[in-house]
Design an enzyme around this catalytic site. Structure first.
Site, PDB file in Angstrom:
ATOM      1  NE  ARG A  76      -7.136   8.120   8.301  1.00 40.72           N
ATOM      2  CZ  ARG A  76      -6.176   8.153   9.240  1.00 40.72           C
ATOM      3  NH1 ARG A  76      -6.458   7.964  10.506  1.00 40.72           N
ATOM      4  NH2 ARG A  76      -4.931   8.381   8.897  1.00 40.72           N
ATOM      5  CG  ASP A 122      -4.710   7.423  13.822  1.00 40.36           C
ATOM      6  OD1 ASP A 122      -5.184   6.803  12.860  1.00 40.36           O
ATOM      7  OD2 ASP A 122      -3.582   7.927  13.813  1.00 40.36           O
ATOM      8  CD  GLN A 169     -13.543   4.122  16.300  1.00 41.86           C
ATOM      9  OE1 GLN A 169     -14.389   4.495  17.122  1.00 41.86           O
ATOM     10  NE2 GLN A 169     -12.389   3.591  16.666  1.00 41.86           N
ATOM     11  CB  ALA A 182      -9.495  -1.182  14.527  1.00 40.61           C
ATOM     12  CG  HIS A 213      -7.018  -2.368   3.573  1.00 46.85           C
ATOM     13  ND1 HIS A 213      -7.041  -2.424   4.951  1.00 46.85           N
ATOM     14  CD2 HIS A 213      -6.006  -1.533   3.249  1.00 46.85           C
ATOM     15  CE1 HIS A 213      -6.080  -1.671   5.430  1.00 46.85           C
ATOM     16  NE2 HIS A 213      -5.445  -1.112   4.431  1.00 46.85           N
TER      17      HIS A 213
HETATM   18  P1  FDA Z   1     -12.011  -5.525   5.861  1.00 45.10           P
HETATM   19  O1  FDA Z   1     -11.498  -5.825   7.239  1.00 45.10           O
HETATM   20  O2  FDA Z   1     -13.304  -6.086   5.462  1.00 45.10           O
HETATM   21  O3  FDA Z   1     -10.862  -5.889   4.852  1.00 45.10           O
HETATM   22  C1  FDA Z   1     -11.085  -5.814   3.448  1.00 45.10           C
HETATM   23  C2  FDA Z   1     -10.192  -6.777   2.746  1.00 45.10           C
HETATM   24  O4  FDA Z   1      -8.834  -6.415   2.925  1.00 45.10           O
HETATM   25  C3  FDA Z   1     -10.360  -8.209   3.257  1.00 45.10           C
HETATM   26  O5  FDA Z   1     -10.408  -9.059   2.141  1.00 45.10           O
HETATM   27  C4  FDA Z   1      -9.107  -8.438   4.062  1.00 45.10           C
HETATM   28  O6  FDA Z   1      -8.701  -9.797   4.028  1.00 45.10           O
HETATM   29  C5  FDA Z   1      -8.101  -7.551   3.339  1.00 45.10           C
HETATM   30  N1  FDA Z   1      -7.034  -7.159   4.260  1.00 45.10           N
HETATM   31  C6  FDA Z   1      -7.157  -6.446   5.373  1.00 45.10           C
HETATM   32  N2  FDA Z   1      -5.951  -6.347   5.975  1.00 45.10           N
HETATM   33  C7  FDA Z   1      -5.068  -7.028   5.210  1.00 45.10           C
HETATM   34  C8  FDA Z   1      -3.657  -7.300   5.288  1.00 45.10           C
HETATM   35  N3  FDA Z   1      -2.914  -6.866   6.302  1.00 45.10           N
HETATM   36  N4  FDA Z   1      -3.066  -8.002   4.297  1.00 45.10           N
HETATM   37  C9  FDA Z   1      -3.807  -8.438   3.262  1.00 45.10           C
HETATM   38  N5  FDA Z   1      -5.141  -8.242   3.140  1.00 45.10           N
HETATM   39  C10 FDA Z   1      -5.769  -7.546   4.102  1.00 45.10           C
HETATM   40  N6  FDA Z   1      -9.561   1.972  12.928  1.00 45.10           N
HETATM   41  C11 FDA Z   1      -9.891   2.644  14.051  1.00 45.10           C
HETATM   42  O7  FDA Z   1     -10.700   2.146  14.847  1.00 45.10           O
HETATM   43  N7  FDA Z   1      -9.333   3.873  14.308  1.00 45.10           N
HETATM   44  C12 FDA Z   1      -8.470   4.465  13.439  1.00 45.10           C
HETATM   45  O8  FDA Z   1      -7.991   5.583  13.695  1.00 45.10           O
HETATM   46  C13 FDA Z   1      -8.127   3.772  12.251  1.00 45.10           C
HETATM   47  N8  FDA Z   1      -7.282   4.331  11.339  1.00 45.10           N
HETATM   48  C14 FDA Z   1      -7.090   3.702  10.120  1.00 45.10           C
HETATM   49  C15 FDA Z   1      -6.371   4.340   9.130  1.00 45.10           C
HETATM   50  C16 FDA Z   1      -6.218   3.729   7.883  1.00 45.10           C
HETATM   51  C17 FDA Z   1      -5.445   4.427   6.808  1.00 45.10           C
HETATM   52  C18 FDA Z   1      -6.824   2.454   7.622  1.00 45.10           C
HETATM   53  C19 FDA Z   1      -6.701   1.806   6.279  1.00 45.10           C
HETATM   54  C20 FDA Z   1      -7.526   1.838   8.618  1.00 45.10           C
HETATM   55  C21 FDA Z   1      -7.662   2.433   9.881  1.00 45.10           C
HETATM   56  N9  FDA Z   1      -8.385   1.794  10.889  1.00 45.10           N
HETATM   57  C22 FDA Z   1      -8.692   2.509  12.032  1.00 45.10           C
HETATM   58  C23 FDA Z   1      -8.746   0.362  10.787  1.00 45.10           C
HETATM   59  C24 FDA Z   1     -10.175   0.145  10.299  1.00 45.10           C
HETATM   60  O9  FDA Z   1     -11.089   0.518  11.287  1.00 45.10           O
HETATM   61  C25 FDA Z   1     -10.411  -1.325   9.962  1.00 45.10           C
HETATM   62  O10 FDA Z   1     -10.285  -2.095  11.131  1.00 45.10           O
HETATM   63  C26 FDA Z   1      -9.457  -1.896   8.928  1.00 45.10           C
HETATM   64  O11 FDA Z   1      -9.199  -0.985   7.893  1.00 45.10           O
HETATM   65  C27 FDA Z   1     -10.069  -3.166   8.312  1.00 45.10           C
HETATM   66  O12 FDA Z   1     -11.258  -2.847   7.665  1.00 45.10           O
HETATM   67  P2  FDA Z   1     -11.405  -2.688   6.068  1.00 45.10           P
HETATM   68  O13 FDA Z   1     -12.276  -1.526   5.814  1.00 45.10           O
HETATM   69  O14 FDA Z   1     -10.070  -2.596   5.448  1.00 45.10           O
HETATM   70  O15 FDA Z   1     -12.212  -3.928   5.612  1.00 45.10           O
END
Ligand code: FDA
Length: 311
Positions: A181, A130, A159, A186, A229
């Site tokens: 990945r 990660d 990232q 985040a 997501h």
């Molecule tokens: P975005 O934040 O735009 O979300 C997309 C949609 O999903 C939105 O509509 C949102 O409301 C919905 N959603 C998101 N979370 C929800 C929840 N809990 N319940 C319901 N709906 C929800 N980051 C990092 O810096 N280092 C890392 O090692 C990792 N590792 C990692 C592994 C995996 C498997 C995932 C899925 C994510 C990470 N992340 C991460 C986190 C990543 O950087 C990011 O912050 C989150 O995935 C949110 O971004 P999205 O791409 O999902 O889009």
């Protein structure tokens, strides 16, 4: 939600309470590696692969670091005897990087060698690193290179929001990285280092996805993983992959267990590969609260668990 997630007394109360433990089971695989493995077996039957992560990060106590490494080793050992398609996901600061880089590297080697020594299963078994906040980016890239040189099957999370990531991805592909990945990122990073506006981050995500699905990445033997997501990102990534003639089994999507289950089912029903990130361990309160905080609709889960826990 953030304050609740950080509060030690609240965490202690919640983690000991059977009603709130029920709430956590929506996002967490269980207290122990054995519980997480049993949850993973059930999930695998629905056609998804798994990433297991032992909950705990930013550790500075040698005893806590050793306990984390031992728990991860237990999980690796249990997985070795199963036929599951599982990645083991670790935070560098849970294996020692918040205390000393040499300790973190030694523990990373310990876990990766154990993973490599498991009996062959016909599955791709990877140690997934990660990616944490900016000061840990270079140490994490260095750890991946060190583990890869030792012949350990290692992947890394990158990232999209960081300005340096485009360059890092080219270096990783040139170095023959097994799997990458891609996430949006985040952590609250400074503008000098990272894109902060959503539109910019989305643009970067797709530009980097296109590179990971390029002929150059394919000829380097890369297995790309798109962890998001965001339905728009998932659709766009699948379109790039189809345009560049990547078959569905040559890349995958990854989502957190319990987040957007209908979207997860949709991905599987479209014949695409999906991996679910399943954390486990006793320190589940902060992780669960963060997941709940990401979606206000989930707040009713907390309220009903709190209401029931009065009894
Ligand atoms: P975005 O934040 O735009 O979300 C997309 C949609 O999903 C939105 O509509 C949102 O409301 C919905 N959603 C998101 N979370 C929800 C929840 N809990 N319940 C319901 N709906 C929800 N980051 C990092 O810096 N280092 C890392 O090692 C990792 N590792 C990692 C592994 C995996 C498997 C995932 C899925 C994510 C990470 N992340 C991460 C986190 C990543 O950087 C990011 O912050 C989150 O995935 C949110 O971004 P999205 O791409 O999902 O889009």
């Amino acid at each position: 939600m953030a304050a609740l997630a950080r509060s030690q007394p609240v965490a202690g109360f919640m983690q000991a309470n059977r009603f709130t433990r029920g709430m956590a089971s929506r996002f967490v695989g269980g207290d122990s590696a054995a519980a997480a493995l049993s949850k993973s077996i059930g999930l695998s039957a629905r056609g998804v692969a798994i990433s297991l992560n032992y909950l705990g990060e930013y550790l500075t106590s040698p005893a806590a670091i050793e306990e984390n490494v031992a728990q991860i080793e237990t999980a690796v050992g249990l997985l070795g005897s199963s036929a599951l398609d599982v990645h083991v996901s670790i935070y560098p600061t849970q294996i020692g990087y918040a205390l000393s880089a040499p300790l973190g590297e030694a523990n990373g080697l310990r876990i990766a060698r154990l993973l490599a020594a498991q009996p062959p299963s016909g599955r791709r078994r990877l140690l997934m690193l990660d990616m944490e906040d900016f000061p840990l980016v270079q140490p994490t890239l260095d750890l991946r290179a060190r583990l890869a040189r030792s012949g350990c099957p290692t992947a890394i999370t990158m990232q999209a929001y960081l300005h340096r990531t485009g360059r890092d991805l080219h270096d990783l592909v040139a170095d023959g990285a097994a799997a990458i990945r891609l996430v949006k990122g985040a952590f609250a990073e400074r503008r000098e280092r990272a894109w902060t506006a959503r539109a910019d981050v989305d643009r970067e995500y797709l530009a980097q996805a296109a590179y990971l699905l390029s002929a150059e990445a394919r000829s380097g033997g890369l297995y790309p993983i798109f962890a998001t997501h965001d339905e728009a990102m998932i659709r766009a990534v699948a379109a790039i992959a189809a345009r560049n003639l990547w078959r569905p089994e040559e890349y995958e999507f990854e989502m957190l267990y319990g987040v957007r289950p209908p979207l997860q089912r949709q991905i599987v029903s479209q014949g695409r590969r999906l991996r679910l990130y399943v954390p486990f361990g006793t320190e589940w309160w902060p992780y669960t609260m963060h997941r709940i905080g990401e979606n206000p609709a989930n707040a009713r889960l907390v309220l009903s668990a709190l209401w029931n826990s009065r009894a």
